[in-house]
Design a protein around this motif. Structure first.
Motif, mmCIF file in Angstrom:
data_model
loop_
_atom_site.group_PDB
_atom_site.id
_atom_site.type_symbol
_atom_site.label_atom_id
_atom_site.label_comp_id
_atom_site.label_asym_id
_atom_site.label_seq_id
_atom_site.Cartn_x
_atom_site.Cartn_y
_atom_site.Cartn_z
ATOM 1 N N LYS A 157 -0.538 14.830 0.538
ATOM 2 C CA LYS A 157 -0.016 13.473 1.351
ATOM 3 C C LYS A 157 -1.319 12.504 1.648
ATOM 4 O O LYS A 157 -1.065 11.344 1.554
ATOM 5 N N GLN A 158 -2.363 13.023 1.898
ATOM 6 C CA GLN A 158 -3.570 12.225 1.847
ATOM 7 C C GLN A 158 -3.822 11.575 0.623
ATOM 8 O O GLN A 158 -4.291 10.319 0.564
ATOM 9 N N GLN A 161 -1.599 8.492 0.647
ATOM 10 C CA GLN A 161 -2.072 7.384 1.648
ATOM 11 C C GLN A 161 -3.334 6.763 1.012
ATOM 12 O O GLN A 161 -3.291 5.556 1.033
ATOM 13 N N GLN B 12 6.884 5.361 1.417
ATOM 14 C CA GLN B 12 6.722 5.600 3.095
ATOM 15 C C GLN B 12 7.274 7.049 3.303
ATOM 16 O O GLN B 12 6.750 7.626 4.304
ATOM 17 N N ALA B 15 4.417 9.555 2.514
ATOM 18 C CA ALA B 15 3.257 9.276 3.032
ATOM 19 C C ALA B 15 3.408 9.455 4.585
ATOM 20 O O ALA B 15 2.210 9.763 5.258
ATOM 21 N N LEU B 16 4.439 8.941 5.157
ATOM 22 C CA LEU B 16 4.506 9.173 6.770
ATOM 23 C C LEU B 16 4.968 10.268 7.307
ATOM 24 O O LEU B 16 4.652 10.707 8.416
#
Lengths: 261, 83
Positions: A157-158, A161, B12, B15-16
């Motif tokens: 996830k990081q 992002q 999104q 990532a979120l």
């Protein structure tokens, strides 16, 4: 079925070098036809062919590496050498434009008023948008390094992002630079100042766009689980390219925007 | 091969997503399937993905051949200017 007794990659026959070469022929001849006969058809055809070639060629590289396992350590080493040599050639490309800038600015001719910036040129304030642009690219260098460490540590996830943030910063730079171009009090036709400014910063901007596209492809690949914590050379190549783009900007900022103002 | 139009929606979502581990549309790791599909079997890599590959290849090659013909025509035309 034959199995190879070595760790190297014997590539399948491919049509893309030919289509790429023809694309280059069409683009260059098309440029000449545009200049002399006012028709853009040939040039546009060449550009379409170039885009098709790039898409299919690099799609095939991903297939060969990620899906077929051909990118063994010796093969990866070769890819690393290749990327380093390519970036080195780009360094020399930019060196030429810096040479042109310093040639004209270190000994300004009487036609320019014997000074630099030349008489009549209102330069951009280096401490306004150009400084912001510097901060944006430096920050993007941090975020791309964050992305790399995230990939190496398996933080999916990081990684997504930080990679997305890097790309956003790249787009922000491009947007700011486009605004600057629109608002600038001088044009490319304004003597050697205009020429050196817009050719050097223009090619840099093109490389920012290319680098952003490369990172965007890496983002898509990261989302689709192509990268492992041990093996993610595509991303590393994109990160190297991005750092190179950042360094070129720093030289541009110091030389043209700051010293040259 | 990854979809060209991987929109910001997907990014999104991935990532979120943070604390909730409840059922949501998740992107699965399809790499092992792709690895099976692209096994060495004699078909060159640029056609191994199936029909879409062949269509894209044929379109590209058609444009290449047409383009070559067109550029030769334009260059010959340019070399013999009409008085």
């Amino acid at each position: 079925m034959a199995h190879q007794a070595h760790a190297y990659h014997m590539v399948d026959p491919s049509p893309w070098p030919l289509t790429g070469a023809i694309a280059a022929l069409l683009m260059t001849s098309g440029l000449a036809v545009w200049f002399h006969f006012h028709s853009t058809t040939l040039m546009i055809l060449g550009t379409i062919l170039l885009l098709l070639t790039m898409f299919q060629w690099w799609r095939d590289v991903v297939r060969e590496g990620t899906f077929q396992g051909h990118h063994t350590p010796p093969v990866q080493k070769g890819l690393r050498y290749g990327m380093i040599l390519f970036i080195t050639s780009e360094v020399f490309f930019f060196l030429g434009f810096f040479w042109a800038f310093y040639h004209s600015s270190l000994a300004p001719t009487p036609e320019l008023g014997g000074c630099w910036p030349p008489t009549g040129i209102t330069t951009l304030d280096p401490f306004e948008v150009p400084l912001l642009n510097t901060a944006v690219l430096l920050a993007s260098g941090v975020t791309v390094t964050w992305a790399h460490h995230s990939i190496m540590e398996g933080e999916r996830k990081q990684a997504i992002q930080s990679l997305a943030l890097t790309i956003a910063l790249g787009f922000y730079f491009t947007f700011l630079q486009a605004m600057e171009y629109y608002e600038a009090p001088f044009t490319i036709a304004d003597g050697v100042y205009g020429s050196t400014f817009f050719v050097a910063t223009g090619f840099h901007g093109l490389h920012v766009i290319i680098g952003s596209m490369f990172l965007a492809v890496c983002l898509l690949r990261q989302i689709h689980f192509h990268f492992t914590s041990e093996h993610h050379f595509g991303f590393e190549a994109a990160a190297w390219y991005w750092h190179f783009v950042d360094v070129v900007w720093l030289f541009l900022y110091i030389s043209i925007y700051w010293w040259g103002s | 091969i990854f979809p060209l139009c991987c929109c910001s929606q997907e990014i999104q979502k991935v990532a979120l997503r943070s604390f909730s581990s409840s059922v949501r549309r998740q992107l699965d790791n399809k790499v092992p399937q792709k690895q099976k599909l692209f096994q060495n079997d004699g078909i060159p890599i640029h056609l191994k993905g199936g029909t879409a590959d062949a269509l894209l290849y044929r379109t590209t090659m058609a444009l290449t051949i047409l383009g070559t013909g067109y550029v030769v025509y334009e260059l010959v035309k340019a070399a013999f200017p009409k008085k």
